[in-house]
Design a protein around this motif. Structure first.
Motif, PDB file in Angstrom:
ATOM      1  N   GLY A  48       0.813  -1.210   0.000  1.00  0.00           N
ATOM      2  CA  GLY A  48       0.000   0.000   0.000  1.00  0.00           C
ATOM      3  C   GLY A  48       0.849   1.264   0.000  1.00  0.00           C
ATOM      4  N   MET A  49       1.957   1.228   0.738  1.00  0.00           N
ATOM      5  CA  MET A  49       2.839   2.396   0.831  1.00  0.00           C
ATOM      6  C   MET A  49       3.447   2.765  -0.520  1.00  0.00           C
ATOM      7  SD  MET A  49       4.837   1.717   4.431  1.00  0.00           S
ATOM      8  CE  MET A  49       6.105   2.929   4.033  1.00  0.00           C
ATOM      9  N   ILE A  50       3.627   1.778  -1.384  1.00  0.00           N
ATOM     10  CA  ILE A  50       4.245   2.048  -2.688  1.00  0.00           C
ATOM     11  C   ILE A  50       3.406   3.030  -3.493  1.00  0.00           C
ATOM     12  CG2 ILE A  50       4.935   1.026  -4.884  1.00  0.00           C
ATOM     13  CD1 ILE A  50       5.578  -1.537  -3.412  1.00  0.00           C
ATOM     14  N   SER A  51       2.075   2.898  -3.403  1.00  0.00           N
ATOM     15  CA  SER A  51       1.209   3.783  -4.187  1.00  0.00           C
ATOM     16  C   SER A  51       1.348   5.236  -3.738  1.00  0.00           C
ATOM     17  CB  SER A  51      -0.248   3.333  -4.074  1.00  0.00           C
ATOM     18  OG  SER A  51      -0.699   3.419  -2.745  1.00  0.00           O
ATOM     19  N   VAL A  52       1.623   5.446  -2.448  1.00  0.00           N
ATOM     20  CA  VAL A  52       1.806   6.810  -1.946  1.00  0.00           C
ATOM     21  C   VAL A  52       3.060   7.433  -2.553  1.00  0.00           C
ATOM     22  CG1 VAL A  52       2.127   8.223   0.133  1.00  0.00           C
ATOM     23  CG2 VAL A  52       0.615   6.227   0.201  1.00  0.00           C
ATOM     24  N   THR A  53       4.096   6.619  -2.761  1.00  0.00           N
ATOM     25  CA  THR A  53       5.341   7.157  -3.323  1.00  0.00           C
ATOM     26  C   THR A  53       5.163   7.638  -4.760  1.00  0.00           C
ATOM     27  OG1 THR A  53       6.111   4.990  -4.138  1.00  0.00           O
ATOM     28  CG2 THR A  53       6.687   5.584  -1.880  1.00  0.00           C
ATOM     29  N   THR A  54       4.153   7.110  -5.469  1.00  0.00           N
ATOM     30  CA  THR A  54       3.950   7.559  -6.856  1.00  0.00           C
ATOM     31  C   THR A  54       3.529   9.030  -6.916  1.00  0.00           C
ATOM     32  OG1 THR A  54       1.622   6.845  -6.947  1.00  0.00           O
ATOM     33  CG2 THR A  54       3.304   5.235  -7.589  1.00  0.00           C
ATOM     34  N   ILE A  55       2.898   9.519  -5.855  1.00  0.00           N
ATOM     35  CA  ILE A  55       2.503  10.934  -5.829  1.00  0.00           C
ATOM     36  C   ILE A  55       3.741  11.812  -5.789  1.00  0.00           C
ATOM     37  CG2 ILE A  55       1.181  12.698  -4.588  1.00  0.00           C
ATOM     38  CD1 ILE A  55      -0.556  10.448  -3.457  1.00  0.00           C
ATOM     39  N   GLN A  56       4.728  11.419  -4.950  1.00  0.00           N
ATOM     40  CA  GLN A  56       5.983  12.165  -4.889  1.00  0.00           C
ATOM     41  C   GLN A  56       6.755  12.047  -6.197  1.00  0.00           C
ATOM     42  OE1 GLN A  56       6.816  14.267  -2.749  1.00  0.00           O
ATOM     43  NE2 GLN A  56       5.412  13.803  -1.064  1.00  0.00           N
ATOM     44  N   MET A  57       6.705  10.887  -6.821  1.00  0.00           N
ATOM     45  CA  MET A  57       7.370  10.716  -8.126  1.00  0.00           C
ATOM     46  C   MET A  57       6.778  11.671  -9.160  1.00  0.00           C
ATOM     47  SD  MET A  57       7.703   6.580  -8.497  1.00  0.00           S
ATOM     48  CE  MET A  57       8.654   5.581  -7.352  1.00  0.00           C
ATOM     49  N   SER A  89      -2.860  -2.626  -1.962  1.00  0.00           N
ATOM     50  CA  SER A  89      -3.125  -3.151  -0.617  1.00  0.00           C
ATOM     51  C   SER A  89      -3.843  -4.496  -0.704  1.00  0.00           C
ATOM     52  CB  SER A  89      -3.969  -2.155   0.192  1.00  0.00           C
ATOM     53  OG  SER A  89      -3.276  -0.949   0.402  1.00  0.00           O
ATOM     54  N   GLY A  90      -4.791  -4.598  -1.635  1.00  0.00           N
ATOM     55  CA  GLY A  90      -5.501  -5.855  -1.837  1.00  0.00           C
ATOM     56  C   GLY A  90      -4.572  -6.964  -2.305  1.00  0.00           C
ATOM     57  N   ALA A  91      -3.652  -6.618  -3.220  1.00  0.00           N
ATOM     58  CA  ALA A  91      -2.675  -7.597  -3.693  1.00  0.00           C
ATOM     59  C   ALA A  91      -1.765  -8.031  -2.553  1.00  0.00           C
ATOM     60  CB  ALA A  91      -1.854  -7.008  -4.838  1.00  0.00           C
ATOM     61  N   GLY A  92      -1.372  -7.054  -1.718  1.00  0.00           N
ATOM     62  CA  GLY A  92      -0.535  -7.375  -0.567  1.00  0.00           C
ATOM     63  C   GLY A  92      -1.259  -8.266   0.428  1.00  0.00           C
ATOM     64  N   LEU A  93      -2.557  -7.989   0.641  1.00  0.00           N
ATOM     65  CA  LEU A  93      -3.358  -8.812   1.549  1.00  0.00           C
ATOM     66  C   LEU A  93      -3.446 -10.250   1.030  1.00  0.00           C
ATOM     67  CD1 LEU A  93      -5.302  -9.016   3.997  1.00  0.00           C
ATOM     68  CD2 LEU A  93      -7.149  -8.337   2.447  1.00  0.00           C
ATOM     69  N   LEU A  94      -3.740 -10.401  -0.254  1.00  0.00           N
ATOM     70  CA  LEU A  94      -3.857 -11.735  -0.845  1.00  0.00           C
ATOM     71  C   LEU A  94      -2.518 -12.477  -0.798  1.00  0.00           C
ATOM     72  CD1 LEU A  94      -5.556 -13.819  -2.374  1.00  0.00           C
ATOM     73  CD2 LEU A  94      -4.935 -12.650  -4.497  1.00  0.00           C
ATOM     74  N   PHE A  95      -1.445 -11.774  -1.185  1.00  0.00           N
ATOM     75  CA  PHE A  95      -0.112 -12.381  -1.164  1.00  0.00           C
ATOM     76  C   PHE A  95       0.275 -12.764   0.262  1.00  0.00           C
ATOM     77  CE2 PHE A  95       4.521 -11.974  -0.737  1.00  0.00           C
ATOM     78  CZ  PHE A  95       4.945 -12.877  -1.699  1.00  0.00           C
ATOM     79  N   GLY A  96      -0.016 -11.863   1.217  1.00  0.00           N
ATOM     80  CA  GLY A  96       0.326 -12.130   2.610  1.00  0.00           C
ATOM     81  C   GLY A  96      -0.425 -13.325   3.173  1.00  0.00           C
ATOM     82  N   ILE A  97      -1.708 -13.427   2.841  1.00  0.00           N
ATOM     83  CA  ILE A  97      -2.508 -14.560   3.328  1.00  0.00           C
ATOM     84  C   ILE A  97      -1.976 -15.872   2.751  1.00  0.00           C
ATOM     85  CG2 ILE A  97      -4.767 -15.673   3.165  1.00  0.00           C
ATOM     86  CD1 ILE A  97      -6.044 -12.914   3.477  1.00  0.00           C
ATOM     87  N   LEU A  98      -1.727 -15.893   1.438  1.00  0.00           N
ATOM     88  CA  LEU A  98      -1.220 -17.116   0.804  1.00  0.00           C
ATOM     89  C   LEU A  98       0.136 -17.512   1.388  1.00  0.00           C
ATOM     90  CD1 LEU A  98      -2.154 -16.431  -2.937  1.00  0.00           C
ATOM     91  CD2 LEU A  98      -3.265 -18.024  -1.360  1.00  0.00           C
ATOM     92  N   PHE A  99       0.994 -16.523   1.582  1.00  0.00           N
ATOM     93  CA  PHE A  99       2.324 -16.784   2.134  1.00  0.00           C
ATOM     94  C   PHE A  99       2.212 -17.279   3.576  1.00  0.00           C
ATOM     95  CE2 PHE A  99       6.509 -15.780   3.831  1.00  0.00           C
ATOM     96  CZ  PHE A  99       7.353 -16.131   2.789  1.00  0.00           C
TER      97      PHE A  99
END
Length: 202
Positions: A48-57, A89-99
């Motif tokens: 989720g934090m990665i998307s915030v960095t795109t604003i600064q980019m 964030s959704g991708a991270g949630l899914l990846f985290g659950i599977l992992f």
């Protein structure tokens, strides 16, 4: 909208793969020291934090000024950041659950009640913090938005801890804070579309 999301994906894809690889390596090590389900929270928050960095980019590259003369509304640009945050964030949630499920099964300790608990905590933390960090990153400089990022996650954790103390049940607190996070995120999105999209591009 699709073009805006693709632009951000091309910006972050190399970083995204590196973070996933680092998470997988460190996650395996951490699973021996803490509950495997903690990895679900980590993955959701990190992506989720990665998307915030795109604003600064966008600010550093001058994209915000360029977008002002393109046939793309400011609301669409803002919407793309909120949507990207949800997707990552959704991708991270899914990846985290599977992992986490894989690690817990390998350890012979599958606990699906804990899975639901930590999934709820992940959603609450991601949406609570996102509702604060996204508008602040649009409005303020990199230093001030970074300060907001640092403050947002402890505040989100405090909200969950306070709710757990009042509710007397971690599972109930999890559901309440996740629901509150969804409402707060939607409110933040609505306010940002109304006010931030009308501001002059710096």
């Amino acid at each position: 909208m699709k073009g805006l999301l693709l632009k951000d994906y091309y910006l972050i894809r190399s970083v995204l793969y590196i973070i996933l690889a680092v998470f997988a390596v460190t996650g395996i090590g951490m699973s021996f020291l803490a509950s495997a389900w903690v990895l679900t929270v980590m993955a959701t928050v990190m992506l989720g934090m990665i998307s915030v960095t795109t604003i600064q980019m966008d600010k550093h590259s001058g994209w915000r000024k360029i977008s002002a003369v393109l046939p793309v509304s400011r609301k669409a640009v803002l919407d793309s950041k909120y949507i990207l945050y949800i997707l990552l964030s959704g991708a991270g949630l899914l990846f985290g659950i599977l992992f986490s499920v894989t690690v817990s099964v390998c350890q012979g300790q599958p606990d699906y009640d804990s899975m639901l608990l930590y999934a709820g905590i992940s959603i609450a933390l991601a949406l609570f913090s996102g509702s604060m960090t996204l508008p602040f990153t649009f409005l303020f400089s990199e230093e001030k938005s970074m300060l907001c990022l640092i403050i947002a996650y402890p505040l989100s954790s405090a909200a969950f801890a306070g709710t757990a103390m009042l509710a007397g049940s971690r599972m109930m607190a999890c559901g309440l804070t996740a629901a509150a996070g969804i409402l707060l995120y939607m409110l933040s999105w609505s306010i940002s579309r109304t006010y931030i999209a009308k501001r002059d591009i710096e």
